[in-house]
Design a protein around this motif. Structure first.
Motif, PDB file in Angstrom:
ATOM      1  N   GLU A 164       0.812  -1.221   0.000  1.00  0.00           N
ATOM      2  CA  GLU A 164       0.000   0.000   0.000  1.00  0.00           C
ATOM      3  C   GLU A 164       0.844   1.269   0.000  1.00  0.00           C
ATOM      4  N   ASN A 165       1.899   1.342   0.793  1.00  0.00           N
ATOM      5  CA  ASN A 165       2.671   2.575   0.917  1.00  0.00           C
ATOM      6  C   ASN A 165       4.115   2.453   0.432  1.00  0.00           C
ATOM      7  N   PHE A 166       4.423   1.363  -0.248  1.00  0.00           N
ATOM      8  CA  PHE A 166       5.786   1.186  -0.756  1.00  0.00           C
ATOM      9  C   PHE A 166       5.821   0.049  -1.763  1.00  0.00           C
ATOM     10  N   ARG A 167       6.949  -0.045  -2.448  1.00  0.00           N
ATOM     11  CA  ARG A 167       7.178  -1.110  -3.409  1.00  0.00           C
ATOM     12  C   ARG A 167       8.551  -1.715  -3.145  1.00  0.00           C
ATOM     13  N   VAL A 168       8.674  -3.019  -3.368  1.00  0.00           N
ATOM     14  CA  VAL A 168       9.954  -3.694  -3.213  1.00  0.00           C
ATOM     15  C   VAL A 168      10.372  -4.212  -4.587  1.00  0.00           C
ATOM     16  N   TYR A 169      11.589  -3.858  -4.975  1.00  0.00           N
ATOM     17  CA  TYR A 169      12.154  -4.279  -6.256  1.00  0.00           C
ATOM     18  C   TYR A 169      13.214  -5.345  -6.008  1.00  0.00           C
ATOM     19  N   TYR A 170      13.220  -6.349  -6.875  1.00  0.00           N
ATOM     20  CA  TYR A 170      14.193  -7.430  -6.824  1.00  0.00           C
ATOM     21  C   TYR A 170      15.001  -7.326  -8.110  1.00  0.00           C
ATOM     22  N   MET A 171      16.266  -6.918  -7.984  1.00  0.00           N
ATOM     23  CA  MET A 171      17.034  -6.528  -9.158  1.00  0.00           C
ATOM     24  C   MET A 171      18.372  -7.255  -9.236  1.00  0.00           C
ATOM     25  N   PHE A 172      18.743  -7.594 -10.445  1.00  0.00           N
ATOM     26  CA  PHE A 172      20.071  -8.127 -10.725  1.00  0.00           C
ATOM     27  C   PHE A 172      20.807  -7.055 -11.515  1.00  0.00           C
ATOM     28  N   ALA A 215      20.054  -7.176  -5.626  1.00  0.00           N
ATOM     29  CA  ALA A 215      19.629  -6.155  -4.667  1.00  0.00           C
ATOM     30  C   ALA A 215      18.130  -6.239  -4.456  1.00  0.00           C
ATOM     31  N   VAL A 216      17.735  -6.077  -3.211  1.00  0.00           N
ATOM     32  CA  VAL A 216      16.330  -5.918  -2.848  1.00  0.00           C
ATOM     33  C   VAL A 216      16.219  -4.488  -2.348  1.00  0.00           C
ATOM     34  N   ARG A 217      15.435  -3.681  -3.072  1.00  0.00           N
ATOM     35  CA  ARG A 217      15.352  -2.256  -2.781  1.00  0.00           C
ATOM     36  C   ARG A 217      13.892  -1.870  -2.571  1.00  0.00           C
ATOM     37  N   ALA A 218      13.611  -1.215  -1.453  1.00  0.00           N
ATOM     38  CA  ALA A 218      12.252  -0.768  -1.142  1.00  0.00           C
ATOM     39  C   ALA A 218      12.177   0.743  -1.298  1.00  0.00           C
ATOM     40  N   PHE A 219      11.169   1.204  -2.028  1.00  0.00           N
ATOM     41  CA  PHE A 219      10.913   2.638  -2.208  1.00  0.00           C
ATOM     42  C   PHE A 219       9.647   2.963  -1.421  1.00  0.00           C
ATOM     43  N   TYR A 220       9.811   3.791  -0.403  1.00  0.00           N
ATOM     44  CA  TYR A 220       8.704   4.152   0.479  1.00  0.00           C
ATOM     45  C   TYR A 220       8.064   5.434  -0.032  1.00  0.00           C
ATOM     46  N   ASP A 221       6.728   5.426  -0.139  1.00  0.00           N
ATOM     47  CA  ASP A 221       5.989   6.519  -0.782  1.00  0.00           C
ATOM     48  C   ASP A 221       5.801   7.756   0.074  1.00  0.00           C
ATOM     49  N   ARG A 222       5.944   7.634   1.387  1.00  0.00           N
ATOM     50  CA  ARG A 222       5.664   8.746   2.290  1.00  0.00           C
ATOM     51  C   ARG A 222       6.610   9.917   1.996  1.00  0.00           C
ATOM     52  N   PRO A 223       6.069  11.089   1.619  1.00  0.00           N
ATOM     53  CA  PRO A 223       6.922  12.248   1.356  1.00  0.00           C
ATOM     54  C   PRO A 223       7.191  13.031   2.644  1.00  0.00           C
ATOM     55  N   PHE A 224       8.382  13.570   2.748  1.00  0.00           N
ATOM     56  CA  PHE A 224       8.746  14.435   3.865  1.00  0.00           C
ATOM     57  C   PHE A 224       9.248  15.754   3.305  1.00  0.00           C
ATOM     58  N   PRO A 225       8.885  16.866   3.941  1.00  0.00           N
ATOM     59  CA  PRO A 225       9.432  18.154   3.491  1.00  0.00           C
ATOM     60  C   PRO A 225      10.916  18.240   3.856  1.00  0.00           C
ATOM     61  N   LEU A 226      11.643  18.999   3.089  1.00  0.00           N
ATOM     62  CA  LEU A 226      13.083  19.143   3.299  1.00  0.00           C
ATOM     63  C   LEU A 226      13.394  19.593   4.728  1.00  0.00           C
ATOM     64  N   GLU A 227      12.541  20.427   5.315  1.00  0.00           N
ATOM     65  CA  GLU A 227      12.754  20.920   6.679  1.00  0.00           C
ATOM     66  C   GLU A 227      12.738  19.793   7.707  1.00  0.00           C
ATOM     67  N   GLN A 228      12.100  18.684   7.387  1.00  0.00           N
ATOM     68  CA  GLN A 228      11.982  17.565   8.321  1.00  0.00           C
ATOM     69  C   GLN A 228      13.132  16.564   8.164  1.00  0.00           C
ATOM     70  N   ILE A 239      14.518   5.134   1.046  1.00  0.00           N
ATOM     71  CA  ILE A 239      14.813   3.944   0.253  1.00  0.00           C
ATOM     72  C   ILE A 239      15.545   2.971   1.172  1.00  0.00           C
ATOM     73  N   GLY A 240      15.119   1.727   1.161  1.00  0.00           N
ATOM     74  CA  GLY A 240      15.791   0.674   1.922  1.00  0.00           C
ATOM     75  C   GLY A 240      16.453  -0.282   0.951  1.00  0.00           C
ATOM     76  N   GLU A 241      17.627  -0.776   1.318  1.00  0.00           N
ATOM     77  CA  GLU A 241      18.356  -1.611   0.366  1.00  0.00           C
ATOM     78  C   GLU A 241      19.182  -2.678   1.069  1.00  0.00           C
ATOM     79  N   SER A 242      19.214  -3.852   0.439  1.00  0.00           N
ATOM     80  CA  SER A 242      20.071  -4.960   0.847  1.00  0.00           C
ATOM     81  C   SER A 242      20.662  -5.549  -0.418  1.00  0.00           C
ATOM     82  N   GLN A 243      21.926  -5.984  -0.342  1.00  0.00           N
ATOM     83  CA  GLN A 243      22.597  -6.493  -1.538  1.00  0.00           C
ATOM     84  C   GLN A 243      23.462  -7.694  -1.206  1.00  0.00           C
ATOM     85  N   MET A 244      23.664  -8.541  -2.222  1.00  0.00           N
ATOM     86  CA  MET A 244      24.633  -9.629  -2.107  1.00  0.00           C
ATOM     87  C   MET A 244      25.203  -9.929  -3.490  1.00  0.00           C
ATOM     88  N   ILE A 245      26.448 -10.358  -3.495  1.00  0.00           N
ATOM     89  CA  ILE A 245      27.108 -10.787  -4.721  1.00  0.00           C
ATOM     90  C   ILE A 245      26.713 -12.240  -4.976  1.00  0.00           C
TER      91      ILE A 245
END
Length: 186
Positions: free
Chosen positions: A64-72, A81-94, A127-133
């Protein structure tokens, strides 16, 4: 979301014979594979996670509020890499407050490592990320278990942030998900 480790499939690989599978009775080593997108898709199916292949050819599992990508990535697809992009926006001041929160997360957990991305319009997203060779091969059980754990951790981070932010946790009305997909930062 909770993933029961016993539900992770064996993908039909033969088990080593009892008593050792190598000359002299030495036990056979665990199966080593070079994982690919088909293996990850099978794993997501086994975990009963909806997924699609995006316009860049990456597997994507939407929540609902993010997507997880599985990438080579890499010349020979040697980086997974498993990379999560979280949709919640934050203002630069925060951003200082958000950095303090994700520093706490990064100190207390193994994955995903979370960082900020500031868009040209000043909106900060996480963005959350985990990687392995994986190019020279990896133990199948390790790959499957790690991928499932990384997925569960991406979900766990979203839940943790919602707890930390309370009412701020909900994306603002009309806030669209970022239009840019996974960055090739690896």
């Amino acid at each position: 979301m909770s993933i029961d480790p016993s539900s992770i499939p064996s993908f039909g690989l033969p088990q080593p014979p009892q008593g050792g599978g190598q000359p002299g009775g030495a036990p056979a080593g665990p199966p080593v594979i070079v994982p690919d997108q088909n293996l990850v898709a099978q794993l997501l199916d086994q975990m009963q996670l909806k997924h699609v292949v995006d316009e860049e050819g990456d597997l994507t599992a939407p929540w609902e509020n993010f997507r997880v990508y599985y990438m080579f990535r890499g010349d020979h697809k040697e980086l997974f890499a498993v990379r999560a992009f979280y949709d919640r926006p934050f203002p630069l001041e925060q951003k200082p407050e958000i950095l303090a929160l994700i520093d706490e997360w990064n100190r207390e957990t193994l994955w995903p490592k979370v960082y900020t991305h500031t868009h040209d319009d000043g909106i900060v997203r996480l963005i959350g990320e985990s990687q392995m060779i994986v190019g020279s091969g990896v133990n199948l059980e390790y790959f499957v278990g790690t991928t499932a754990n990384w997925t569960q951790a991406a979900v766990g981070f979203e839940q943790w942030m919602a707890e930390q932010l309370g009412d701020q946790a909900k994306p603002a009305d009309g806030a669209a998900a970022p239009e840019d997909g996974p960055a090739d930062e690896a």
